[in-house]
Design a protein around this motif. Structure first.
Motif, PDB file in Angstrom:
ATOM      1  N   UNK A  30      48.248  41.966  45.639  1.00 23.32           N
ATOM      2  CA  UNK A  30      49.469  41.183  45.402  1.00 23.32           C
ATOM      3  C   UNK A  30      49.148  39.697  45.241  1.00 23.32           C
ATOM      4  N   UNK A  31      48.194  39.200  46.004  1.00 22.87           N
ATOM      5  CA  UNK A  31      47.781  37.798  45.875  1.00 22.87           C
ATOM      6  C   UNK A  31      47.111  37.553  44.524  1.00 22.87           C
ATOM      7  N   UNK A  32      46.300  38.505  44.094  1.00 27.66           N
ATOM      8  CA  UNK A  32      45.593  38.378  42.816  1.00 27.66           C
ATOM      9  C   UNK A  32      46.573  38.225  41.653  1.00 27.66           C
ATOM     10  N   UNK A  33      47.706  38.904  41.743  1.00 26.76           N
ATOM     11  CA  UNK A  33      48.717  38.835  40.677  1.00 26.76           C
ATOM     12  C   UNK A  33      49.313  37.441  40.536  1.00 26.76           C
ATOM     13  N   UNK A  34      49.231  36.634  41.586  1.00 24.53           N
ATOM     14  CA  UNK A  34      49.834  35.306  41.562  1.00 24.53           C
ATOM     15  C   UNK A  34      48.828  34.196  41.264  1.00 24.53           C
ATOM     16  N   UNK A  35      47.533  34.551  41.177  1.00 25.85           N
ATOM     17  CA  UNK A  35      46.491  33.537  41.015  1.00 25.85           C
ATOM     18  C   UNK A  35      45.614  33.833  39.798  1.00 25.85           C
ATOM     19  N   UNK A  36      44.968  32.806  39.317  1.00 26.32           N
ATOM     20  CA  UNK A  36      43.938  32.971  38.292  1.00 26.32           C
ATOM     21  C   UNK A  36      42.711  33.592  38.974  1.00 26.32           C
ATOM     22  N   UNK A  37      41.974  34.467  38.280  1.00 30.21           N
ATOM     23  CA  UNK A  37      40.808  35.106  38.904  1.00 30.21           C
ATOM     24  C   UNK A  37      39.800  34.128  39.520  1.00 30.21           C
ATOM     25  N   UNK A  38      39.579  32.989  38.875  1.00 33.49           N
ATOM     26  CA  UNK A  38      38.634  32.011  39.422  1.00 33.49           C
ATOM     27  C   UNK A  38      39.166  31.397  40.722  1.00 33.49           C
ATOM     28  N   UNK A  39      40.454  31.161  40.783  1.00 32.16           N
ATOM     29  CA  UNK A  39      41.064  30.633  42.000  1.00 32.16           C
ATOM     30  C   UNK A  39      40.991  31.657  43.125  1.00 32.16           C
ATOM     31  N   UNK A  40      41.229  32.911  42.772  1.00 34.14           N
ATOM     32  CA  UNK A  40      41.144  33.977  43.761  1.00 34.14           C
ATOM     33  C   UNK A  40      39.727  34.060  44.325  1.00 34.14           C
ATOM     34  N   UNK A  41      38.738  33.983  43.444  1.00 31.22           N
ATOM     35  CA  UNK A  41      37.338  34.021  43.878  1.00 31.22           C
ATOM     36  C   UNK A  41      37.025  32.855  44.811  1.00 31.22           C
ATOM     37  N   UNK A  42      37.469  31.672  44.465  1.00 31.47           N
ATOM     38  CA  UNK A  42      37.223  30.501  45.312  1.00 31.47           C
ATOM     39  C   UNK A  42      37.912  30.658  46.664  1.00 31.47           C
ATOM     40  N   UNK A  43      39.090  31.226  46.655  1.00 32.71           N
ATOM     41  CA  UNK A  43      39.877  31.382  47.877  1.00 32.71           C
ATOM     42  C   UNK A  43      39.293  32.438  48.811  1.00 32.71           C
ATOM     43  N   UNK A  44      38.714  33.491  48.250  1.00 30.48           N
ATOM     44  CA  UNK A  44      38.224  34.633  49.041  1.00 30.48           C
ATOM     45  C   UNK A  44      36.707  34.806  48.962  1.00 30.48           C
ATOM     46  N   UNK A  45      35.987  33.757  48.594  1.00 26.42           N
ATOM     47  CA  UNK A  45      34.558  33.857  48.298  1.00 26.42           C
ATOM     48  C   UNK A  45      33.740  34.586  49.375  1.00 26.42           C
ATOM     49  N   UNK A  46      33.828  34.149  50.597  1.00 25.20           N
ATOM     50  CA  UNK A  46      33.008  34.748  51.648  1.00 25.20           C
ATOM     51  C   UNK A  46      33.499  36.147  52.015  1.00 25.20           C
ATOM     52  N   UNK A  47      34.775  36.375  51.917  1.00 22.89           N
ATOM     53  CA  UNK A  47      35.316  37.704  52.193  1.00 22.89           C
ATOM     54  C   UNK A  47      34.941  38.695  51.095  1.00 22.89           C
ATOM     55  N   UNK A  48      34.879  38.230  49.861  1.00 29.50           N
ATOM     56  CA  UNK A  48      34.474  39.089  48.755  1.00 29.50           C
ATOM     57  C   UNK A  48      33.053  39.581  48.979  1.00 29.50           C
ATOM     58  N   UNK A  49      32.178  38.711  49.423  1.00 26.50           N
ATOM     59  CA  UNK A  49      30.795  39.112  49.685  1.00 26.50           C
ATOM     60  C   UNK A  49      30.725  40.174  50.776  1.00 26.50           C
ATOM     61  N   UNK A  50      31.518  40.020  51.808  1.00 25.90           N
ATOM     62  CA  UNK A  50      31.563  41.013  52.888  1.00 25.90           C
ATOM     63  C   UNK A  50      32.066  42.363  52.361  1.00 25.90           C
ATOM     64  N   UNK A  51      33.125  42.341  51.576  1.00 30.51           N
ATOM     65  CA  UNK A  51      33.683  43.568  51.018  1.00 30.51           C
ATOM     66  C   UNK A  51      32.694  44.213  50.048  1.00 30.51           C
ATOM     67  N   UNK A  52      31.985  43.403  49.275  1.00 27.10           N
ATOM     68  CA  UNK A  52      30.997  43.935  48.343  1.00 27.10           C
ATOM     69  C   UNK A  52      29.883  44.671  49.095  1.00 27.10           C
TER      70      UNK A  52
END
Length: 58
Positions: A30-52
């Motif tokens: 739902x958050x991704x739908x409201x943001x540009x992909x690059x902004x989402x990546x910047x916002x969730x950078x460290x969490x994305x690495x954990x999920x990956x």
């Protein structure tokens, strides 16, 4: 870009992520739908690495 496509680009298995951590998946989707992909990546950078690491796409 759809959230599923974004997860593939980040080498995250969307199905495994959704099954194991449904609430976080839905929140991020739902958050991704409201943001540009690059902004989402910047916002969730460290969490994305954990999920990956948890749900790596083979």
């Amino acid at each position: 870009m759809e959230f599923q496509e974004y997860l593939i680009l980040k080498k995250i298995d969307a199905d495994a992520f959704k099954k194991a951590d449904h609430s976080r998946f839905e929140e991020w989707e739902s958050l991704f739908k409201t943001m540009h992909p690059e902004s989402f990546t910047a916002h969730k950078k460290f969490l994305i690495n954990e999920i990956r690491r948890r749900y790596h796409l083979s």
